[in-house]
Enzyme design. Structure first.
Site, PDB file in Angstrom:
ATOM      1  N   ASP A  70      27.487 -77.023 -19.559  1.00 19.76           N
ATOM      2  CA  ASP A  70      26.734 -78.246 -19.884  1.00 19.76           C
ATOM      3  C   ASP A  70      25.699 -78.263 -20.344  1.00 19.76           C
ATOM      4  OD1 ASP A  70      26.095 -80.866 -19.098  1.00 19.76           O
ATOM      5  OD2 ASP A  70      25.541 -80.443 -16.936  1.00 19.76           O
TER       6      ASP A  70
ATOM      7  N   ARG B 117      29.930 -85.962 -11.809  1.00 20.28           N
ATOM      8  CA  ARG B 117      30.626 -86.938 -10.960  1.00 20.28           C
ATOM      9  C   ARG B 117      31.722 -87.928 -11.577  1.00 20.28           C
ATOM     10  NH1 ARG B 117      24.553 -89.044 -10.463  1.00 20.28           N
ATOM     11  NH2 ARG B 117      24.532 -86.716 -10.837  1.00 20.28           N
TER      12      ARG B 117
ATOM     13  N   ASP C 292      24.032 -86.556 -18.971  1.00 20.67           N
ATOM     14  CA  ASP C 292      23.926 -85.257 -18.275  1.00 20.67           C
ATOM     15  C   ASP C 292      24.416 -85.372 -16.715  1.00 20.67           C
ATOM     16  OD1 ASP C 292      23.263 -82.585 -17.751  1.00 20.67           O
ATOM     17  OD2 ASP C 292      21.249 -83.030 -17.154  1.00 20.67           O
TER      18      ASP C 292
ATOM     19  N   ASP D 117      28.078 -73.928 -14.460  1.00 15.24           N
ATOM     20  CA  ASP D 117      28.415 -75.307 -14.091  1.00 15.24           C
ATOM     21  C   ASP D 117      29.855 -75.453 -13.569  1.00 15.24           C
ATOM     22  OD1 ASP D 117      27.122 -77.577 -13.317  1.00 15.24           O
ATOM     23  OD2 ASP D 117      27.658 -78.709 -15.276  1.00 15.24           O
TER      24      ASP D 117
ATOM     25  N   SER E 130      22.194 -86.782 -23.663  1.00 14.07           N
ATOM     26  CA  SER E 130      21.162 -86.764 -23.106  1.00 14.07           C
ATOM     27  C   SER E 130      20.718 -85.097 -22.609  1.00 14.07           C
ATOM     28  CB  SER E 130      21.510 -87.311 -21.688  1.00 14.07           C
ATOM     29  OG  SER E 130      21.637 -88.669 -21.910  1.00 14.07           O
TER      30      SER E 130
ATOM     31  N   LYS F  70      19.795 -81.381 -22.222  1.00 15.87           N
ATOM     32  CA  LYS F  70      18.694 -80.560 -21.206  1.00 15.87           C
ATOM     33  C   LYS F  70      17.787 -80.023 -22.062  1.00 15.87           C
ATOM     34  CE  LYS F  70      22.536 -79.594 -17.697  1.00 15.87           C
ATOM     35  NZ  LYS F  70      22.000 -80.260 -16.793  1.00 15.87           N
TER      36      LYS F  70
END
Length: 563
Positions: free
Chosen positions: A324, A405, A401, A342, A329, A331
């Site tokens: 990830d 979900r 990011d 992740d 967006s 990290k």
């Protein structure tokens, strides 16, 4: 016993400042022993050295603050050994008090092997005795003390070059086996130079219960080994870097892992064509920024043909983002390397089903694992994009990011349609940094609408040594994820980040026996933070695999029905 000279006493007293205390004991007279202190580094021990771990605890007489505190040996064998070799007299001349986390190596007592006395601590302790002691959290203190004692003793023996280790079961063979097996774990598969990893690894060491001749004891020990090995399996999957463990290779490794369980376990690997055919556009959208194809893995365990027709299986859904980056967006670079893990939820699901299959536990267990990478590219999802989920709801992607979900909502929708009467549906995910901020490594955040199901989750944690903390699922959080351009959005602002993520997932599952476990905080233990559990080394933790194994057994137990 012969009196010890003042000079010898001084030597023994000075051993308090020596990191390793080894005593060579030789019989000189029929009426006693002469104790000769001998200090040398572990590198001088025989590489084929045998070792034994004996559990001890502070005696009821005296206190843990007493320098001459007496100790009690936990088992009959330990008491016999202590009487034969005058161990209590040796211990009196050291600072060893039998506290949790303490150990005392003794050389030359039993068949020229290394003996380690490992402390269990006082049963009624209400203060911290060492890092990792659990206080007032419902954890079974005796089981946890045994795990710690076994692990501390085994680690000491491995450090001293022992390859054959016997462990005192200390009244709970399963707990002793768990502590001993977890203590042997060290991820070294990618190291090529011997000096870069410890002298002995779990592959080099043979561990067995001490003086265990009863079938019940051996069965309990074997069960504890399975529990720990499956947690170690999850740790290994989480440690593997993303260039090795891609979504495709995760599926291949899992299929190979269950080759020996062809009668009870069936694995189905779904490709992108199947994913898009199912309408899982949220999952597909997250993964389309990577050159690695997105996959969906189904694992089904049935203990018998009769259980294959059960309409109420236990369903685990594990987040499988093998790396990830955050996507567009992106990290910060700091600690981004940990995002190889992740897919920790997916690793836990594989570990749990492997354990259930190895134990031959009755029931039907389903594992659903969406797998992808979240990478930035010209094809990647952009902030502001709107995606349609399998259920038909649209989601505005405000932050790429917050991808976990998105892939879970399609998997949960799939589970809800195929298994509407599931005994329980449990999602496991390293979902939010907000959970790490809230609970840290101290507990797994549990979002659960069913009080009964949460009670079983909590009880399982008490038994296995994991903490769970129930988090709120108030309707209030649904308002935070309302979107102006879609049905919902994937983030709800800075406040209550873990709660709004769980609130989003609730929109895709109708089963009231649903629980979401956010394991972001318990995923990893750094060299600076240390591990919450003394029997888990730094690095990926594989928590809460053992708790979920206990949970599966409880949910299918005949004594309690969870419907």
């Amino acid at each position: 016993m012969n009196s010890v000279s003042g000079e010898l006493t001084n030597l023994l007293e000075s051993s308090r400042t020596v990191p390793m205390r080894v005593f060579v004991v030789s019989r000189l007279k029929k009426r006693g022993f002469q104790i000769l202190p001998c200090f040398f580094s572990s590198s001088r021990l025989n590489v084929d050295q045998k070792g034994t771990v004996i559990g001890v605890k502070p005696s009821e007489v005296g206190t843990s603050d007493d320098a001459d505190c007496q100790i009690d040996f936990f088992t009959k064998f330990g008491k016999k050994l202590a009487k034969t070799f005058f161990l209590e007299d040796i211990v009196k001349r050291t600072n060893f008090k039998g506290l949790k986390g303490q150990c005392l190596p003794l050389y030359g007592l039993r068949d020229s092997s290394l003996l380690v006395l490992s402390g269990l601590g006082k049963e009624d302790s209400t203060t911290f005795e060492c890092v990792g002691d659990y206080i007032d959290d419902g954890i079974n203190q005796l089981k946890e003390s045994i795990r710690v004692a076994a692990s501390v003793g085994v680690k000491q023996l491995m450090k001293d070059g022992c390859t054959v280790i016997e462990v005192d079961t200390m009244g709970d063979p399963a707990a002793a086996a768990e502590g001993a097996t977890l203590a042997t774990y060290h991820f070294h598969q990618l190291k090529t130079l011997k000096q870069n990893y410890s002298k002995n690894t779990m592959e080099d060491v043979r561990i067995s219960p001490l003086n265990a001749h009863e079938e019940v004891c051996l069965q309990s020990w074997s069960k504890g080994v399975i529990y720990a090995e499956c947690q170690n399996l999850a740790r290994t999957l989480m440690e593997l870097p993303a260039n090795i463990l891609t979504p495709s290779s995760f599926c291949e490794r899992t299929v190979q892992l269950f080759n020996n369980f062809s009668d009870s376990v069936r694995c189905s690997i779904r490709d992108e064509e199947w994913i898009r055919g199912q309408g899982m556009e949220a999952l597909y959208t997250v993964g389309k920024g990577s050159i690695e194809p997105t996959m969906f893995l189904e694992i089904e365990y049935c203990s018998s043909p009769e259980h294959a027709v059960l309409q109420d299986p236990l369903v685990f859904v594990g987040k499988g983002v093998t790396f990830d980056s955050g996507g567009i967006s992106i990290k910060p670079s700091s600690r981004m390397e940990q995002m190889k893990a992740d897919m920790g939820g997916a690793a836990c699901v594989v570990g749990v089903i492997k354990a259930v299959a190895s134990l031959g536990a009755p029931g039907r267990v389903i594992g659903l694992i969406p797998l992808c990478e979240n990478m930035p590219s010209g094809d990647a999802c952009r902030p502001g994009d709107v995606v349609r989920t399998r259920k038909g709801l649209t989601i505005e992607v405000e932050n790429t990011d917050a991808e976990g979900r998105l892939i879970l909502c399609d998997a949960l929708s799939y589970a809800d349609e195929l298994y509407p009467d599931a005994r329980a549906v449990i999602s496991i995910a390293t979902l939010t940094g907000a959970m790490d901020v809230a609970l840290g490594a101290g507990a797994t955040g549990a979002f659960c609408a069913s009080r009964l199901l949460y009670t079983v989750i909590e009880e399982s944690g008490h038994e296995a040594g994991d903490r769970f903390w129930r988090m709120p699922l108030f309707r209030h959080y649904q308002a935070q994820i309302k979107s102006d351009v879609a049905d919902i959005k994937n983030v709800g602002g800075r406040s209550a980040g873990a709660c709004t993520a769980a609130a989003l997932l609730q929109n895709f599952i109708s089963n009231k026996r649903f629980a979401h476990l956010d394991i972001a905080g318990v995923m990893h233990a750094s060299p600076f933070e240390g591990s919450v559990c003394p029997y888990l080394s730094r690095g990926m933790q594989g928590r809460p695999v053992r708790s979920l194994i206990v949970l599966a057994e409880k949910l299918f137990s005949k004594e309690r029905v969870y419907k």
